[in-house]
Write a protein that holds these residues in place. Structure first.
Motif, PDB file in Angstrom:
ATOM      1  N   LEU A   1       0.793  -1.127  -0.230  1.00  0.00           N
ATOM      2  CA  LEU A   1      -0.184  -0.084   0.082  1.00  0.00           C
ATOM      3  C   LEU A   1       0.825   1.276  -0.008  1.00  0.00           C
ATOM      4  O   LEU A   1       0.444   2.282  -0.555  1.00  0.00           O
ATOM      5  N   LYS A   2       2.218   1.124   0.738  1.00  0.00           N
ATOM      6  CA  LYS A   2       2.964   2.489   0.561  1.00  0.00           C
ATOM      7  C   LYS A   2       3.814   2.592  -0.871  1.00  0.00           C
ATOM      8  O   LYS A   2       4.190   3.559  -0.878  1.00  0.00           O
ATOM      9  N   ALA A   3       3.594   1.525  -1.748  1.00  0.00           N
ATOM     10  CA  ALA A   3       4.074   1.707  -2.804  1.00  0.00           C
ATOM     11  C   ALA A   3       3.557   1.135  -3.894  1.00  0.00           C
ATOM     12  O   ALA A   3       3.734   0.205  -4.522  1.00  0.00           O
ATOM     13  N   PRO A   4       2.217   1.774  -4.387  1.00  0.00           N
ATOM     14  CA  PRO A   4       1.406   1.172  -5.169  1.00  0.00           C
ATOM     15  C   PRO A   4       1.969   1.384  -6.846  1.00  0.00           C
ATOM     16  O   PRO A   4       2.769   2.285  -6.904  1.00  0.00           O
ATOM     17  N   LYS A   5       1.648   0.529  -7.503  1.00  0.00           N
ATOM     18  CA  LYS A   5       2.090   0.315  -8.897  1.00  0.00           C
ATOM     19  C   LYS A   5       3.699   0.391  -9.073  1.00  0.00           C
ATOM     20  O   LYS A   5       4.143   0.784  -9.844  1.00  0.00           O
ATOM     21  N   THR A   6       4.148  -0.351  -7.847  1.00  0.00           N
ATOM     22  CA  THR A   6       5.682  -0.388  -7.975  1.00  0.00           C
ATOM     23  C   THR A   6       6.017  -1.762  -7.590  1.00  0.00           C
ATOM     24  O   THR A   6       5.460  -2.461  -6.882  1.00  0.00           O
ATOM     25  N   ILE A   7       6.933  -2.563  -8.397  1.00  0.00           N
ATOM     26  CA  ILE A   7       7.492  -3.801  -8.243  1.00  0.00           C
ATOM     27  C   ILE A   7       8.134  -3.708  -6.946  1.00  0.00           C
ATOM     28  O   ILE A   7       8.943  -3.057  -6.973  1.00  0.00           O
ATOM     29  N   LEU A   8       7.874  -4.707  -5.991  1.00  0.00           N
ATOM     30  CA  LEU A   8       8.694  -4.870  -4.854  1.00  0.00           C
ATOM     31  C   LEU A   8       9.066  -6.282  -4.726  1.00  0.00           C
ATOM     32  O   LEU A   8       8.256  -7.266  -5.142  1.00  0.00           O
ATOM     33  N   SER A   9      10.334  -6.508  -4.633  1.00  0.00           N
ATOM     34  CA  SER A   9      10.958  -7.676  -4.405  1.00  0.00           C
ATOM     35  C   SER A   9      10.626  -8.498  -3.215  1.00  0.00           C
ATOM     36  O   SER A   9      10.008  -7.902  -2.044  1.00  0.00           O
ATOM     37  N   ARG A  10      10.869  -9.734  -2.935  1.00  0.00           N
ATOM     38  CA  ARG A  10      10.640 -10.439  -1.864  1.00  0.00           C
ATOM     39  C   ARG A  10      11.440  -9.908  -0.690  1.00  0.00           C
ATOM     40  O   ARG A  10      10.653  -9.742   0.569  1.00  0.00           O
ATOM     41  N   ASP A  11      12.532  -9.500  -0.878  1.00  0.00           N
ATOM     42  CA  ASP A  11      13.416  -8.818   0.254  1.00  0.00           C
ATOM     43  C   ASP A  11      12.743  -7.712   0.705  1.00  0.00           C
ATOM     44  O   ASP A  11      12.538  -7.194   2.006  1.00  0.00           O
ATOM     45  N   GLN A  12      12.389  -6.865   0.056  1.00  0.00           N
ATOM     46  CA  GLN A  12      11.693  -5.559   0.249  1.00  0.00           C
ATOM     47  C   GLN A  12      10.395  -5.866   0.823  1.00  0.00           C
ATOM     48  O   GLN A  12       9.808  -5.151   1.971  1.00  0.00           O
ATOM     49  N   LEU A  13       9.601  -6.814   0.432  1.00  0.00           N
ATOM     50  CA  LEU A  13       8.464  -7.048   1.101  1.00  0.00           C
ATOM     51  C   LEU A  13       8.417  -7.703   2.550  1.00  0.00           C
ATOM     52  O   LEU A  13       8.000  -7.501   3.520  1.00  0.00           O
ATOM     53  N   MET A  14       9.365  -8.694   2.570  1.00  0.00           N
ATOM     54  CA  MET A  14       9.666  -9.436   3.922  1.00  0.00           C
ATOM     55  C   MET A  14      10.800  -8.693   4.731  1.00  0.00           C
ATOM     56  O   MET A  14      10.581  -9.070   6.071  1.00  0.00           O
ATOM     57  N   GLY A  15      11.325  -7.609   4.414  1.00  0.00           N
ATOM     58  CA  GLY A  15      12.541  -7.143   5.189  1.00  0.00           C
ATOM     59  C   GLY A  15      13.685  -8.225   5.573  1.00  0.00           C
ATOM     60  O   GLY A  15      13.884  -9.089   4.839  1.00  0.00           O
ATOM     61  N   GLU A  16      14.045  -8.304   6.840  1.00  0.00           N
ATOM     62  CA  GLU A  16      14.783  -9.245   7.246  1.00  0.00           C
ATOM     63  C   GLU A  16      14.444 -10.790   7.216  1.00  0.00           C
ATOM     64  O   GLU A  16      13.341 -10.937   7.672  1.00  0.00           O
ATOM     65  N   THR A  17      15.201 -11.621   6.784  1.00  0.00           N
ATOM     66  CA  THR A  17      14.964 -13.038   6.442  1.00  0.00           C
ATOM     67  C   THR A  17      14.767 -13.688   7.892  1.00  0.00           C
ATOM     68  O   THR A  17      15.630 -13.458   8.634  1.00  0.00           O
ATOM     69  N   THR A  18      13.676 -14.285   8.101  1.00  0.00           N
ATOM     70  CA  THR A  18      13.395 -14.887   9.411  1.00  0.00           C
ATOM     71  C   THR A  18      13.785 -16.255   9.457  1.00  0.00           C
ATOM     72  O   THR A  18      13.927 -16.971  10.457  1.00  0.00           O
ATOM     73  N   GLY A  19      14.217 -17.135   8.289  1.00  0.00           N
ATOM     74  CA  GLY A  19      14.550 -18.432   8.232  1.00  0.00           C
ATOM     75  C   GLY A  19      14.663 -18.879   6.913  1.00  0.00           C
ATOM     76  O   GLY A  19      14.396 -18.075   6.051  1.00  0.00           O
ATOM     77  N   PRO A  20      15.421 -19.890   6.637  1.00  0.00           N
ATOM     78  CA  PRO A  20      15.672 -20.746   5.292  1.00  0.00           C
ATOM     79  C   PRO A  20      14.072 -21.054   4.671  1.00  0.00           C
ATOM     80  O   PRO A  20      14.504 -21.356   3.492  1.00  0.00           O
ATOM     81  N   PHE A  21      13.107 -20.951   5.307  1.00  0.00           N
ATOM     82  CA  PHE A  21      11.774 -21.638   4.623  1.00  0.00           C
ATOM     83  C   PHE A  21      11.293 -20.739   3.747  1.00  0.00           C
ATOM     84  O   PHE A  21      10.273 -19.975   4.043  1.00  0.00           O
TER      85      PHE A  21
END
Length: 235
Positions: free
Chosen positions: A172-192
């Motif tokens: 919602l803060k970045a409409p019509k913008t492609i966001l990568s998985r890293d941008q969406l998840m922030g810091e990775t919480t695990g390898p799954f």
């Protein structure tokens, strides 16, 4: 350092509760432990914590049911700590809204690192005074970040879990913008790495007319996701 954040450890093994509690307390967290789901539910209603660490093998209820209750009814982080190491259990836990899944036996210091990472990620999703005190309007939907409530055009309401909120608010803060998985998840919480796919599926079930053929949140294969609509923010 952690502003004395409260964490609940819910595990029928008292030794596990004690070990996890002592480790977290060394890093500035306040910790309470419970050996049954009923004890934990009563405490959560009285004082919701920042995070619940839940074993699935509870004596009085299915740990998955407790995860579902917390994710559906409370805005708290949820981490599963379990001896169940099967992919179906991991997928189900994430589908129900858990933020992370750690398998026993585990390294206590790694658990602390993942707790730190998870809580930072949840913090970074808000509150943002420019948006999270206002309601987002997009497509035929309204989303209130203060209450994590999504309202459809016909007035139907549903509440998002903390993990679902993280994904939606960043889109919602970045409409019509492609966001990568890293941008969406922030810091990775695990390898799954299926976690974001599972959580995105849950969000789509709440906002899309046909979640299998999404129009509001589209997948850009190999890149990430995009919110295809305009977003306006109102008081």
């Amino acid at each position: 350092m952690n502003n004395n954040k409260m964490i609940y450890v819910i595990d029928d093994e008292k030794d596990i509760c004690q070990m996890v509690s002592l480790e977290l307390e060394q890093f500035g967290y306040s910790v309470r432990s419970f050996t049954t789901g009923a004890q934990a539910c009563h405490a959560i209603r009285t004082r919701p914590p920042a995070l619940c660490i839940i074993d699935l093998g509870l004596p009085d209820m299915d740990g998955m049911e407790l995860v579902k209750q917390l994710c559906d009814k409370h805005s708290v982080g949820v981490m599963i700590l379990s001896g169940r190491n099967s992919v179906p259990d991991k997928v189900l836990g994430l589908e129900l809204g858990a933020d992370d899944y750690i398998v026993k036996p585990f390294i206590p210091r790694e658990l602390v690192a993942r707790v730190n990472s998870l809580l930072r990620r949840l913090e970074n999703s808000g509150p943002d005074p420019k948006t999270e005190t206002r309601t987002a309007q997009f497509a035929n939907l309204r989303y209130d970040p203060k209450t994590l409530t999504l309202i459809t055009g016909d007035g139907k309401q549903s509440e998002l879990s903390s993990a679902e909120h993280v994904l939606l608010i960043r889109l919602l803060k970045a409409p019509k913008t492609i966001l990568s998985r890293d941008q969406l998840m922030g810091e990775t919480t695990g390898p799954f790495d299926r976690s974001i796919d599972v959580r995105m599926s849950r969000v789509r079930k709440k906002i899309e007319q046909d979640p299998k053929n999404p129009e509001i949140i589209k997948t850009i294969y190999g890149v990430g996701y995009i919110l295809t609509t305009d977003v306006s923010w109102t008081p």
